[in-house]
Design a protein around this motif. Sequence first.
Motif, PDB file in Angstrom:
ATOM      1  N   ASN A  34       0.846  -1.196   0.000  1.00  0.00           N
ATOM      2  CA  ASN A  34       0.000   0.000   0.000  1.00  0.00           C
ATOM      3  C   ASN A  34       0.879   1.242   0.000  1.00  0.00           C
ATOM      4  O   ASN A  34       2.029   1.211   0.454  1.00  0.00           O
ATOM      5  N   LEU A  35       0.310   2.323  -0.481  1.00  0.00           N
ATOM      6  CA  LEU A  35       1.022   3.593  -0.564  1.00  0.00           C
ATOM      7  C   LEU A  35       0.338   4.620   0.326  1.00  0.00           C
ATOM      8  O   LEU A  35      -0.858   4.886   0.172  1.00  0.00           O
ATOM      9  N   VAL A  36       1.103   5.156   1.271  1.00  0.00           N
ATOM     10  CA  VAL A  36       0.622   6.256   2.106  1.00  0.00           C
ATOM     11  C   VAL A  36       1.160   7.547   1.514  1.00  0.00           C
ATOM     12  O   VAL A  36       2.373   7.741   1.423  1.00  0.00           O
ATOM     13  N   MET A  37       0.251   8.418   1.081  1.00  0.00           N
ATOM     14  CA  MET A  37       0.650   9.645   0.397  1.00  0.00           C
ATOM     15  C   MET A  37       1.135  10.705   1.397  1.00  0.00           C
ATOM     16  O   MET A  37       1.071  10.510   2.606  1.00  0.00           O
ATOM     17  N   ALA A  38       1.581  11.818   0.863  1.00  0.00           N
ATOM     18  CA  ALA A  38       2.166  12.867   1.704  1.00  0.00           C
ATOM     19  C   ALA A  38       1.158  13.464   2.679  1.00  0.00           C
ATOM     20  O   ALA A  38       1.558  14.024   3.706  1.00  0.00           O
ATOM     21  N   HIS A  74      -0.804  11.733   4.421  1.00  0.00           N
ATOM     22  CA  HIS A  74      -1.010  10.649   5.385  1.00  0.00           C
ATOM     23  C   HIS A  74      -2.242   9.802   5.091  1.00  0.00           C
ATOM     24  O   HIS A  74      -2.657   9.013   5.946  1.00  0.00           O
ATOM     25  N   GLU A  75      -2.812   9.954   3.922  1.00  0.00           N
ATOM     26  CA  GLU A  75      -3.924   9.102   3.511  1.00  0.00           C
ATOM     27  C   GLU A  75      -3.410   7.966   2.627  1.00  0.00           C
ATOM     28  O   GLU A  75      -2.447   8.133   1.873  1.00  0.00           O
ATOM     29  N   GLY A 132       6.200   9.520  -0.656  1.00  0.00           N
ATOM     30  CA  GLY A 132       5.238   8.883   0.239  1.00  0.00           C
ATOM     31  C   GLY A 132       5.919   7.780   1.014  1.00  0.00           C
ATOM     32  O   GLY A 132       7.149   7.755   1.164  1.00  0.00           O
ATOM     33  N   ASN A 133       5.121   6.849   1.516  1.00  0.00           N
ATOM     34  CA  ASN A 133       5.639   5.706   2.253  1.00  0.00           C
ATOM     35  C   ASN A 133       4.949   4.440   1.788  1.00  0.00           C
ATOM     36  O   ASN A 133       3.717   4.422   1.635  1.00  0.00           O
TER      37      ASN A 133
END
Length: 360
Positions: free
Chosen positions: A215-219, A221-222, A263-264
């Motif tokens: 999964n990708l957590v955007m800048a 935080h969503e 992102g993360n």
Amino acid sequence: MKTTLMLTGLFCLLWCTACSEKEEEKEEVTKYLVTAPLKKDTTITKEYVCQIRSIRHIELRAQQRGYIQGIFVDEGQMVKQGQLMFQIMPQLYEAEVQKAEAEAKFASIEYKNTKRLADSNIVAPNELAMVNAKWDKAKAELALAQVHLGFTKIKAPFSGIMDHFQVRSGSLVDEGDLLTTLSDNSKMWVYFNVPEAEYLDFKTKTQNSNMSKVNLVMANHETFGHPGIVETIEADFNNETGNIAFRATFPNPKGLLRHGETGNIQMVVPLKNAIIIPQKATFEVLEKKYVYVVGKDNVVRSREINIAAEMPDLYIVKDGLAADERILLEGIRKVHDNEKIHFDYQDPHKVLANLKVYTE
């Protein structure tokens, strides 16, 4: 009579004093809460800083020298494959095409005349071959002139989003000058670095298809609405960092992700027979984690532990603690090493349930 009353009063006083002392002794006995690690299969979520890239991101450069005569798109615009974007003033190249056409036409007529003479044995075959070569050269120069003319029109090589302009209408550009960039954001490549040990774990567990999903957590935080799949791992480790780059591909149907974002990445990793303890059962000394282990003699002894992973309110212990040992849960700041304590034992399932943390 007075003597009897005095004795009775003295006896009551002594009895009350004794009771008070017994109550004080009872109050001095402090009980602590003790539990044990929980051993079970669980999952952890590991997070990695990532860079987001378009699946295709290219620079559009001038292939001819000239003035920008027209710009037919706008910055940030979605363009389609083959759409005209820039026009370099074409008059010079049109004239070159006309010249090449005339030369090719002349060479064609010369060849036909020479061929008739060769068929009548008036000229040698070598002369016909030379004229034929001259005509081939003229046709090649015409094709080259047409290519140069075509280069005055810069069209989109694929559908994508325009970046900002590096030139304006009327600008003089040389061959190779940057005009703009074009990004295909239909899919996004997301790069993140993984330490060597975690890379080895990943490679040994990729039989499970869930391991390749991230999964990708955007800048902001969503979490991005579509999961990605790890498709590529680079060939070499970075010797300076000990990491290797992974690449995950994410669909981007609404175009929310753009080239250059950060992102993360979140990767869910299964752990079998994990040793789980509450974070509040630990304390730290010089950046090392410790717990108080309660022995069979009810004496607490501090012990260093190594943490494999961290979860909300929980630690997964790598080593230093066995599943059948008891640990002090509350009162860590009140006890001392090698102190004998009184305690109440609480089942670890109940302890973790009170933390309101899901460990499934």
